[in-house]
Motif scaffolding. Structure first.
Motif, PDB file in Angstrom:
ATOM      1  N   LYS A  64      47.815  43.583  33.026  1.00  0.00           N
ATOM      2  CA  LYS A  64      46.966  44.768  32.891  1.00  0.00           C
ATOM      3  C   LYS A  64      46.953  45.319  31.476  1.00  0.00           C
ATOM      4  O   LYS A  64      45.914  45.769  30.987  1.00  0.00           O
ATOM      5  N   ASN A 221      36.587  37.233  39.352  1.00  0.00           N
ATOM      6  CA  ASN A 221      37.505  38.168  38.692  1.00  0.00           C
ATOM      7  C   ASN A 221      37.923  37.669  37.311  1.00  0.00           C
ATOM      8  O   ASN A 221      38.511  38.433  36.538  1.00  0.00           O
ATOM      9  N   GLU A 226      34.053  41.147  34.530  1.00  0.00           N
ATOM     10  CA  GLU A 226      35.325  41.879  34.593  1.00  0.00           C
ATOM     11  C   GLU A 226      36.062  41.870  33.256  1.00  0.00           C
ATOM     12  O   GLU A 226      37.228  42.255  33.192  1.00  0.00           O
ATOM     13  N   ILE A 294      42.360  40.365  42.725  1.00  0.00           N
ATOM     14  CA  ILE A 294      41.706  41.614  42.349  1.00  0.00           C
ATOM     15  C   ILE A 294      41.493  41.608  40.838  1.00  0.00           C
ATOM     16  O   ILE A 294      42.189  40.886  40.110  1.00  0.00           O
ATOM     17  N   HIS A 297      42.099  44.768  35.623  1.00  0.00           N
ATOM     18  CA  HIS A 297      42.185  46.160  35.182  1.00  0.00           C
ATOM     19  C   HIS A 297      42.473  47.120  36.333  1.00  0.00           C
ATOM     20  O   HIS A 297      42.719  48.300  36.107  1.00  0.00           O
ATOM     21  N   SER A 298      42.456  46.641  37.576  1.00  0.00           N
ATOM     22  CA  SER A 298      42.766  47.507  38.719  1.00  0.00           C
ATOM     23  C   SER A 298      44.168  47.260  39.265  1.00  0.00           C
ATOM     24  O   SER A 298      44.512  47.766  40.335  1.00  0.00           O
ATOM     25  N   ASN A 300      48.180  47.539  39.781  1.00  0.00           N
ATOM     26  CA  ASN A 300      49.222  48.574  39.706  1.00  0.00           C
ATOM     27  C   ASN A 300      50.457  47.943  39.067  1.00  0.00           C
ATOM     28  O   ASN A 300      51.119  47.116  39.689  1.00  0.00           O
ATOM     29  N   ASP A 307      50.565  45.717  45.939  1.00  0.00           N
ATOM     30  CA  ASP A 307      49.354  46.525  45.870  1.00  0.00           C
ATOM     31  C   ASP A 307      48.099  45.651  45.949  1.00  0.00           C
ATOM     32  O   ASP A 307      47.075  46.071  46.505  1.00  0.00           O
ATOM     33  N   GLN A 311      45.091  46.218  48.538  1.00  0.00           N
ATOM     34  CA  GLN A 311      43.685  46.429  48.188  1.00  0.00           C
ATOM     35  C   GLN A 311      42.756  45.463  48.915  1.00  0.00           C
ATOM     36  O   GLN A 311      41.587  45.790  49.157  1.00  0.00           O
TER      37      GLN A 311
END
Length: 629
Positions: A64, A221, A226, A294, A297-298, A300, A307, A311
């Motif tokens: 991230k 992704n 993205e 996912i 950038h989303s 955790n 997480d 999601q």
């Protein structure tokens, strides 16, 4: 005598102490520790020390904040760099089956001061690593209970607003440190059994993550919508690689445990190769799955894998991931607390650290005081300190240790017999050749009377005879020094040339050309000389190329770390110098070897193939060869 002559002689003796090397005269398997670990035990110990919080925490943080989906490339580069270092560790671990890891390897090849600083660095590395893993462990467990533990602690003890201290004391993390120390103090067999059980659970969970993750993967992704595969560019990939080294710091626990292996010559190289391969595969696959499930950038950062499943609507899988993470981080905890007291034990046994830490419990055959004292210290660090800013510190310590081990391989491979020959036996006869160090004895036993290492290859003498004009080993020593200096220069140009030094194009190209040419010439000079060849133990291939590339890559990655990391590292080394010059240099066991010294073993080979072991007592006249009076 001139007034300055005694002072100069004293200074020379003092400098000689700093670079004296440890002689391992006893090549037997005798040890005060228990030799009970098999190749499987060592492999699972290595896997357990590498696959932990790095997999469940570091992967999400790097993806991230540093690299995006290119975190997979960062793990590949970090694994390749670790492989080159691992081959060096494998050779030393099989060749010198004693506890101490990089500390011991540096001691037998480069000298006492460098060895102490590496050992001192390893101590801090393991303390911080164990504390960081314990904090991550408690965080994952707390998350399973909706952070009730942290909320309870902050409600009753308040929130600390002190620099370098944690937001609140982490009693759960400190408790797991003390519990793991108790298990480790029960002996190597108990630690190994617990590690096997937890590693099996962890690997089953990782397999589940990979399979289900690829089923839920969305290739879009990684697409431009993205941000692309490498949104932070090449610089981000290299910065991520420097941090990802934290994931592979564990394989040196295998080398540090070689004194407790039943067959170290076979088990240590095999365990290092297998454990590093398994860990690298797990990191690459899990990081790919995470960023495919996912968008990067989303994520955790604190609990990325759990997480990610949440999601995607698989909240039940998050609990399974959390369980696997706790098992994996517990194995890392056990491995770190297993290795740390053994580094302390090795330094204390050599007299460079306080003697009480060399105590081995007669029943469990483990360094008990080291386990208890440094387990308690780690628990205090875990309880009080904020460890987020110190994660990069682990990488710089590991990279430095890797660099010194690579240099040590070059030193021992090309070391001439005259460099380790004792002056007391210099006149033992023209047909006798003395082997006073452990590495020399290994050459004698394993390779017989082959080409002498450190000498120019016979086929090249008509063309490069000028390299043999100086004293034996001069060209090799110069080439090793040139290799290290040019590697540092090459790393500075590549990593800092544009961003920090802001060199013009012509200056960048000039420095790059000069450092590259020096590096290649140093490699060619080393390659022109004969190496030590051993038939009965593992030796890494492509020497000097692989150690040289390892040195360059390690320096490049160290230069990508923040300047605050270098400041903290320098402060810790200064504290270490105070400990060494205040205690270690005066209590070193190598002081006893200086004439008049303790009983020492010497190996003498004669031209007819005979090998004799001679023993020298204090005050005994030098050994005499055949035909001597």
């Amino acid at each position: 005598m001139a007034p300055g002559r005694p002072c100069a002689a004293g200074l020379a003796r003092f400098c000689q102490k700093l670079k004296r090397r440890k002689l391992l005269e006893d090549s037997s398997m005798a040890t005060s520790l228990q030799r009970c670990l098999s190749a499987l035990d060592l492999t699972l110990l290595g896997v357990g020390s590498m696959v932990g919080s790095g997999l469940y925490v570091l992967t999400g943080v790097v993806a991230k904040e540093v690299t995006g989906p290119a975190v997979t490339v960062s793990f590949v580069v970090a694994a390749v760099a670790s492989l080159m270092a691992a081959l060096c560790y494998a050779e030393f671990g099989a060749r010198v089956p004693r506890t101490g890891s990089a500390y011991l390897f540096t001691y037998v090849s480069m000298g006492e001061l460098w060895a102490f600083l590496i050992g001192w660095n390893l101590v801090l590395e393991y303390v911080i690593a164990s504390a960081a893993v314990a904090r991550a462990w408690s965080g994952y467990l707390d998350a399973m209970f909706d952070h009730r533990i942290q909320n309870f602690t902050e409600a009753h003890l308040g929130v600390w607003q002190v620099p370098f201290l944690a937001r609140s004391p982490d009693w759960l993390a400190a408790g797991i440190i003390l519990l793991a120390s108790a298990f480790v103090s029960c002996g190597a067999r108990v630690s190994s059994w617990l590690n096997h059980t937890l590693s099996a659970v962890s690997m089953i969970v990782i397999l589940f993550i990979v399979v289900l993750g690829f089923i839920l993967a969305r290739p879009s992704n990684w697409g431009e919508a993205e941000g692309g595969f490498a949104p932070f560019g090449f610089s981000g990939v290299m910065s991520g690689t420097a941090t990802c080294f934290y994931a592979f710091v564990g394989f040196d626990v295998i080398a540090a445990s070689s004194e407790e292996a039943r067959d170290p010559k076979r088990a240590v190289p095999l365990a290092i190769a297998l454990s590093l391969g398994l860990a690298a595969t797990a990191y690459i696959l899990v990081s790919a799955v995470l960023t495919l499930m996912i968008p990067w950038h989303s994520l955790n950062p604190n609990s990325a894998l759990a997480d990610a499943f949440y999601q995607r609507g698989y909240s039940w899988a998050g609990y399974l991931v959390a369980t696997g993470s706790i098992c994996a981080m517990t194995t890392v905890q056990l491995s770190g607390l297993f290795c740390l007291p053994r580094i302390i034990y090795a330094m204390a046994a050599d007299g460079l650290f306080f003697e009480m830490f060399a105590y081995v419990h007669p029943r469990t055959q483990v360094p008990l005081l080291g386990i208890l004292a440094f387990g308690a210290l780690t628990a205090v660090v875990t309880l009080l300190l904020d460890l987020d800013a110190l994660v990069q510190f682990l990488s710089i310590g590991t990279l430095l240790a890797y660099t010194f081990v690579a240099i040590s391989v070059l030193v021992l491979r090309f070391q001439t017999a005259s460099q380790s020959r004792s002056p007391s036996l210099a006149g033992s006869g023209p047909k006798a050749k003395e082997y006073s160090s452990f590495s020399d004895h290994l050459e004698l036993v394993g390779a017989g009377h082959g080409p002498e290492p450190g000498r120019l290859r016979p086929a090249l003498r008509p063309y490069l005879g000028f390299l043999d004009r100086g004293s034996p080993g001069t060209a090799v020593r110069g080439a090793v020094c040139g290799l290290v200096v040019s590697a540092i220069a090459l790393g500075c140009v590549l990593m800092l040339g544009h961003s920090v030094l802001r060199l013009p194009l012509w200056g960048f190209l000039l420095l790059l050309l000069c450092s590259s040419v020096t590096f290649l010439l140093s490699l060619l000079v080393l390659g022109a000389h004969q190496q030590q060849r051993l038939k009965d133990t593992f030796q890494m291939p492509l020497v000097p190329l692989i150690p040289a590339l390892s040195i360059v890559l390690n320096f490049c990655l160290m230069l990508k770390l923040s300047y605050l990391t270098w400041v903290r590292f320098t402060i810790w080394l200064l504290i270490g110098l105070l400990v060494y010059f205040g205690y270690g240099i005066w209590h070193s066991k190598e002081n006893w070897r200086e004439p008049p010294g303790l009983v020492t073993a010497r190996y003498v080979a004669f031209s007819d193939g005979r090998v004799e072991e001679t023993v020298r007592d204090p005050g005994q006249a030098p050994a005499q060869g055949p035909g001597s009076p």
